[in-house]
Design an enzyme around this catalytic site. Structure first.
Site, PDB file in Angstrom:
ATOM      1  N   PHE A 133       0.905  -1.244  -0.082  1.00  0.00           N
ATOM      2  CA  PHE A 133      -0.029  -0.105   0.044  1.00  0.00           C
ATOM      3  C   PHE A 133       1.091   1.269  -0.039  1.00  0.00           C
ATOM      4  O   PHE A 133       0.499   2.150   0.664  1.00  0.00           O
ATOM      5  CB  PHE A 133      -0.891   0.044   1.257  1.00  0.00           C
ATOM      6  CG  PHE A 133      -2.210  -0.621   1.022  1.00  0.00           C
ATOM      7  CD1 PHE A 133      -3.227  -0.178   0.318  1.00  0.00           C
ATOM      8  CD2 PHE A 133      -2.407  -1.905   1.382  1.00  0.00           C
ATOM      9  CE1 PHE A 133      -4.553  -0.672   0.068  1.00  0.00           C
ATOM     10  CE2 PHE A 133      -3.696  -2.616   1.361  1.00  0.00           C
ATOM     11  CZ  PHE A 133      -4.682  -2.057   0.617  1.00  0.00           C
ATOM     12  N   VAL A 232      -5.224 -10.060   7.934  1.00  0.00           N
ATOM     13  CA  VAL A 232      -4.987  -8.494   8.521  1.00  0.00           C
ATOM     14  C   VAL A 232      -5.342  -7.799   7.331  1.00  0.00           C
ATOM     15  O   VAL A 232      -4.558  -7.593   6.324  1.00  0.00           O
ATOM     16  CB  VAL A 232      -3.651  -8.296   9.167  1.00  0.00           C
ATOM     17  CG1 VAL A 232      -3.432  -7.080   9.336  1.00  0.00           C
ATOM     18  CG2 VAL A 232      -3.435  -9.262  10.314  1.00  0.00           C
ATOM     19  N   PRO A 233      -6.745  -7.061   7.408  1.00  0.00           N
ATOM     20  CA  PRO A 233      -7.168  -6.439   6.099  1.00  0.00           C
ATOM     21  C   PRO A 233      -6.790  -5.233   5.542  1.00  0.00           C
ATOM     22  O   PRO A 233      -7.501  -4.084   5.737  1.00  0.00           O
ATOM     23  CB  PRO A 233      -8.619  -6.450   6.624  1.00  0.00           C
ATOM     24  CG  PRO A 233      -8.775  -6.120   7.807  1.00  0.00           C
ATOM     25  CD  PRO A 233      -7.497  -6.890   8.194  1.00  0.00           C
ATOM     26  N   CYS A 234      -5.575  -5.246   4.924  1.00  0.00           N
ATOM     27  CA  CYS A 234      -4.862  -3.700   4.501  1.00  0.00           C
ATOM     28  C   CYS A 234      -5.633  -3.427   3.245  1.00  0.00           C
ATOM     29  O   CYS A 234      -5.597  -2.477   2.696  1.00  0.00           O
ATOM     30  CB  CYS A 234      -3.353  -4.048   4.112  1.00  0.00           C
ATOM     31  SG  CYS A 234      -3.074  -5.665   3.309  1.00  0.00           S
ATOM     32  N   HIS A 235      -6.428  -4.372   2.549  1.00  0.00           N
ATOM     33  CA  HIS A 235      -7.103  -4.199   1.480  1.00  0.00           C
ATOM     34  C   HIS A 235      -8.605  -3.143   1.671  1.00  0.00           C
ATOM     35  O   HIS A 235      -9.025  -2.629   0.791  1.00  0.00           O
ATOM     36  CB  HIS A 235      -8.044  -5.263   0.706  1.00  0.00           C
ATOM     37  CG  HIS A 235      -8.720  -6.268   1.681  1.00  0.00           C
ATOM     38  ND1 HIS A 235      -8.160  -6.999   2.352  1.00  0.00           N
ATOM     39  CD2 HIS A 235     -10.309  -6.191   1.683  1.00  0.00           C
ATOM     40  CE1 HIS A 235      -9.302  -7.897   2.965  1.00  0.00           C
ATOM     41  NE2 HIS A 235     -10.220  -7.231   2.866  1.00  0.00           N
TER      42      HIS A 235
END
Length: 287
Positions: A133, A232-235
């Site tokens: 990201f 672990v939802p970086c989206h």
């Protein structure tokens, strides 16, 4: 964590991760990133902030991070942050560092007739800095690679689980060897509910108000190469204007993995309008 340890962690993050990432992304903070490797950034900053009139190795013992006082660490941090924002000139500080060490100065590549500075060649080290990201500068018109629009048989299939136990993910993050700042940002991701999203800026605001001063770009960089995705939802992190943001080193709707990020968010219930802007307010209720 003791105050000295926090300063050491901040300094380590700045020279090992943040500045190399900005250099790899060709961030506009510097007209030309004359160095790209972590030890080069450490040399330049320490020579100018600690050595001043001589190489830093003549003022403190090596390794610097274990032998600097809190005041010296803060001086190094302040100068590194000025490089990141463009308040300090990397080329000039590099020249001074080389002079202190009695080395031949680097010749800056002259601008051509169009006034453009030649783009430095990428090294293998640069390639490893590409991020999950990492905010990337917009591509100049006409320079987008055609392969971004081509079907890709190698796109990863990331399963999204509706029953992820975030306590388990938090333990994975805590037990890992990543930096304290990365642990903080990844742990915050675990608070974003399924079907919601947040932004780099929202996370940076919370950290600045409750922990230490930071910025959206630093948050994006800290989430690079998330080793715990997709649990672990970086989206679930989008750009501040409500657009898709970055994903796996590419940026925006034209990015190579934009479709994959949309699929993950759509499956969770996040919706975008016809202009590509997300519907609803960002999640900000971090604790």
């Amino acid at each position: 964590m003791a105050a000295l340890e926090e300063l050491q962690e901040r300094w380590r993050y700045l020279y090992q991760e943040y500045l190399p990432a900005l250099a790899a992304a060709k961030d506009t903070a510097q007209k030309q990133w004359t160095v790209h490797l972590d030890h080069c950034f450490a040399r330049i900053v320490l020579d100018n902030a600690i050595g001043v009139d001589s190489p830093w190795t003549e003022k403190i013992k090596s390794p610097a991070i274990k032998n600097m006082t809190a005041t010296q660490l803060q001086s190094a941090i302040d100068l590194a942050e000025k490089l990141a924002t463009g308040e300090a000139n990397l080329f000039e500080l590099d020249q001074k560092s080389l002079q202190l060490r009695g080395k031949k100065e680097k010749k800056r590549k002259a601008d051509d007739a169009s006034g453009k500075v030649p783009t430095p060649k990428k090294s293998k080290k640069d390639a490893t800095v590409s991020s999950y990201f990492l905010p990337s500068p917009k591509s100049p018109p006409g320079q987008k690679e055609e392969k971004d629009n081509a079907p890709d048989e190698t796109l990863p299939k990331l399963p999204v689980k509706s029953d992820v136990d975030m306590s388990v993910q938090l333990k994975r993050i805590e037990d890992s060897s990543i930096t304290a700042f990365r642990k903080q940002t990844l742990s915050m991701l675990c608070q974003i509910p399924r079907g919601r999203y947040s932004t780099y800026g929202a996370m940076a605001d919370w950290i600045s108000n409750n922990s230490h001063k930071t910025c959206a770009r630093a948050v994006g960089n800290a989430m690079r190469n998330n080793p715990f995705a997709p649990e672990v939802p970086c989206h679930r992190i989008l750009a501040g204007d409500g657009s898709l943001g970055g994903f796996k080193g590419s940026w925006g709707e034209e990015g190579k993995y934009a479709m994959l990020k949309h699929d993950l968010l759509r499956e969770e219930g996040v919706r975008f309008d016809s202009k590509g802007k997300v519907k609803g307010p960002p999640f900000r209720d971090f604790t």
